[in-house]
Design a protein around this motif. Structure first.
Motif, PDB file in Angstrom:
ATOM      1  N   PRO A   1       0.823  -1.214   0.000  1.00  0.00           N
ATOM      2  CA  PRO A   1       0.000   0.000   0.000  1.00  0.00           C
ATOM      3  C   PRO A   1       0.861   1.270   0.000  1.00  0.00           C
ATOM      4  O   PRO A   1       1.989   1.272   0.504  1.00  0.00           O
ATOM      5  N   GLN A   2       0.305   2.336  -0.564  1.00  0.00           N
ATOM      6  CA  GLN A   2       1.057   3.579  -0.701  1.00  0.00           C
ATOM      7  C   GLN A   2       1.595   4.078   0.636  1.00  0.00           C
ATOM      8  O   GLN A   2       2.730   4.567   0.716  1.00  0.00           O
ATOM      9  N   GLU A   3       0.798   3.963   1.711  1.00  0.00           N
ATOM     10  CA  GLU A   3       1.264   4.472   2.995  1.00  0.00           C
ATOM     11  C   GLU A   3       2.487   3.707   3.508  1.00  0.00           C
ATOM     12  O   GLU A   3       3.370   4.277   4.166  1.00  0.00           O
ATOM     13  N   VAL A   4       2.565   2.415   3.182  1.00  0.00           N
ATOM     14  CA  VAL A   4       3.739   1.627   3.568  1.00  0.00           C
ATOM     15  C   VAL A   4       4.932   2.018   2.692  1.00  0.00           C
ATOM     16  O   VAL A   4       6.065   2.153   3.186  1.00  0.00           O
ATOM     17  N   ILE A   5       4.670   2.209   1.396  1.00  0.00           N
ATOM     18  CA  ILE A   5       5.724   2.661   0.488  1.00  0.00           C
ATOM     19  C   ILE A   5       6.314   3.977   0.980  1.00  0.00           C
ATOM     20  O   ILE A   5       7.535   4.183   0.970  1.00  0.00           O
ATOM     21  N   ASP A   6       5.462   4.872   1.424  1.00  0.00           N
ATOM     22  CA  ASP A   6       5.940   6.171   1.923  1.00  0.00           C
ATOM     23  C   ASP A   6       6.905   5.988   3.094  1.00  0.00           C
ATOM     24  O   ASP A   6       7.937   6.666   3.174  1.00  0.00           O
ATOM     25  N   ASP A   7       6.588   5.067   3.995  1.00  0.00           N
ATOM     26  CA  ASP A   7       7.469   4.803   5.133  1.00  0.00           C
ATOM     27  C   ASP A   7       8.803   4.216   4.680  1.00  0.00           C
ATOM     28  O   ASP A   7       9.874   4.607   5.166  1.00  0.00           O
ATOM     29  N   LEU A   8       8.737   3.266   3.747  1.00  0.00           N
ATOM     30  CA  LEU A   8       9.964   2.648   3.250  1.00  0.00           C
ATOM     31  C   LEU A   8      10.807   3.656   2.476  1.00  0.00           C
ATOM     32  O   LEU A   8      12.047   3.633   2.547  1.00  0.00           O
ATOM     33  N   MET A   9      10.138   4.546   1.735  1.00  0.00           N
ATOM     34  CA  MET A   9      10.842   5.581   0.982  1.00  0.00           C
ATOM     35  C   MET A   9      11.599   6.502   1.943  1.00  0.00           C
ATOM     36  O   MET A   9      12.743   6.892   1.690  1.00  0.00           O
ATOM     37  N   ALA A  10      10.952   6.835   3.047  1.00  0.00           N
ATOM     38  CA  ALA A  10      11.599   7.682   4.057  1.00  0.00           C
ATOM     39  C   ALA A  10      12.816   6.979   4.652  1.00  0.00           C
ATOM     40  O   ALA A  10      13.860   7.605   4.899  1.00  0.00           O
ATOM     41  N   ASP A  11      12.695   5.681   4.887  1.00  0.00           N
ATOM     42  CA  ASP A  11      13.847   4.902   5.356  1.00  0.00           C
ATOM     43  C   ASP A  11      14.984   4.961   4.339  1.00  0.00           C
ATOM     44  O   ASP A  11      16.146   5.207   4.690  1.00  0.00           O
ATOM     45  N   ALA A  12      14.650   4.709   3.083  1.00  0.00           N
ATOM     46  CA  ALA A  12      15.664   4.647   2.032  1.00  0.00           C
ATOM     47  C   ALA A  12      16.364   5.985   1.840  1.00  0.00           C
ATOM     48  O   ALA A  12      17.544   6.032   1.470  1.00  0.00           O
ATOM     49  N   ASP A  13      15.670   7.073   2.105  1.00  0.00           N
ATOM     50  CA  ASP A  13      16.257   8.410   1.979  1.00  0.00           C
ATOM     51  C   ASP A  13      17.439   8.621   2.926  1.00  0.00           C
ATOM     52  O   ASP A  13      18.235   9.551   2.738  1.00  0.00           O
ATOM     53  N   LYS A  14      17.568   7.761   3.921  1.00  0.00           N
ATOM     54  CA  LYS A  14      18.640   7.922   4.912  1.00  0.00           C
ATOM     55  C   LYS A  14      19.985   7.449   4.391  1.00  0.00           C
ATOM     56  O   LYS A  14      21.014   7.639   5.051  1.00  0.00           O
ATOM     57  N   GLY A  15      20.006   6.811   3.223  1.00  0.00           N
ATOM     58  CA  GLY A  15      21.268   6.468   2.590  1.00  0.00           C
ATOM     59  C   GLY A  15      21.814   5.099   2.933  1.00  0.00           C
ATOM     60  O   GLY A  15      21.074   4.176   3.272  1.00  0.00           O
ATOM     61  N   ALA A  16      23.130   4.978   2.868  1.00  0.00           N
ATOM     62  CA  ALA A  16      23.794   3.678   2.973  1.00  0.00           C
ATOM     63  C   ALA A  16      23.626   3.016   4.330  1.00  0.00           C
ATOM     64  O   ALA A  16      23.826   1.805   4.463  1.00  0.00           O
ATOM     65  N   ASN A  17      23.283   3.770   5.362  1.00  0.00           N
ATOM     66  CA  ASN A  17      23.088   3.175   6.688  1.00  0.00           C
ATOM     67  C   ASN A  17      21.723   2.515   6.834  1.00  0.00           C
ATOM     68  O   ASN A  17      21.472   1.810   7.801  1.00  0.00           O
ATOM     69  N   ALA A  18      20.839   2.763   5.872  1.00  0.00           N
ATOM     70  CA  ALA A  18      19.490   2.196   5.920  1.00  0.00           C
ATOM     71  C   ALA A  18      19.462   0.894   5.117  1.00  0.00           C
ATOM     72  O   ALA A  18      19.319   0.909   3.900  1.00  0.00           O
ATOM     73  N   VAL A  19      19.637  -0.204   5.817  1.00  0.00           N
ATOM     74  CA  VAL A  19      19.705  -1.517   5.164  1.00  0.00           C
ATOM     75  C   VAL A  19      18.412  -2.284   5.408  1.00  0.00           C
ATOM     76  O   VAL A  19      17.924  -2.360   6.531  1.00  0.00           O
ATOM     77  N   PHE A  20      17.875  -2.847   4.345  1.00  0.00           N
ATOM     78  CA  PHE A  20      16.639  -3.624   4.389  1.00  0.00           C
ATOM     79  C   PHE A  20      16.959  -5.102   4.183  1.00  0.00           C
ATOM     80  O   PHE A  20      17.922  -5.451   3.517  1.00  0.00           O
TER      81      PHE A  20
END
Length: 203
Positions: A122-141
């Motif tokens: 869902p878009q709201e979950v994508i938004d959260d993951l996008m915010a995580d990814a914006d943090k750069g190389a320290n944001a590992v999934f």
């Protein structure tokens, strides 16, 4: 086809909707039927300037995201023409998973045939993951296909759904030929029976 069970990697955020297959791999690079070598041309029109130099604003040209294996993006990803070169190019540039609210149907199917995992959320979950990814190389999934889970950088687990047949195929690295060969014993049994009953077909 390469198996997909679990990956742990940086995710690149690409907050664009309606990314079509011509943006992913322009038509002038479709002359090959090889699955390798297309990665350097992926996203050419926004990845490079006209003189061939890198556009530093393109997300995967930034140092933090050069080794990203996950792409988090907007709705209707992979729309446009049905070229199978699109997942080939994405795979060849190092991506193994695309996470988006929705995908074009043909592109979505082509991903599974080539070992590129598309995940709908869902878009709201994508938004959260996008915010995580914006943090750069320290944001590992971590993307765990066997358990249908994405673990965010803070440890929160996000569940996703997938058709069981497609999940089985990806986890076991089975493309269309591999799926057929799983039935090898039954195919051989049928051929032996047919050859005995209708030998003229084998002359």
């Amino acid at each position: 086809m390469e198996k997909f069970t679990k990956i742990r990697a940086v995710a690149a955020p690409l907050p664009m909707t309606n990314v079509d297959t011509d943006m992913i791999i322009p038509q002038n690079f479709l002359r090959t039927i090889e699955r390798t070598g297309l990665g350097k041309h992926a996203f050419t029109n926004i990845r490079y300037f006209d003189d061939g130099s890198e556009n530093p604003e393109f997300i995967m040209n930034k140092p933090a995201y050069r080794d990203a294996k996950i792409l988090i993006t907007g709705e209707n990803f992979g729309c446009g023409s049905s070229r199978e070169h699109a997942p080939w190019a994405l795979m060849d540039m190092g991506l193994r998973c695309i996470i988006a609210p929705s995908f074009a149907d043909i592109f979505y199917g082509n991903c599974f045939k080539n070992g590129l995992l598309p995940i709908k959320l869902p878009q709201e979950v994508i938004d959260d993951l996008m915010a995580d990814a914006d943090k750069g190389a320290n944001a590992v999934f971590t993307v765990d296909l066997e358990n249908l889970e994405i673990t965010r950088p803070d440890g929160e687990v996000v569940k996703f759904e997938m058709d069981g047949f497609r999940q089985h195929s990806m986890v076991n690295g089975l493309d269309d030929i591999g799926i057929t060969m799983e039935k090898g014993a039954k195919i051989s049994e049928f051929e032996a029976k047919q050859k005995a009953e209708q030998p003229w077909l084998y002359k």
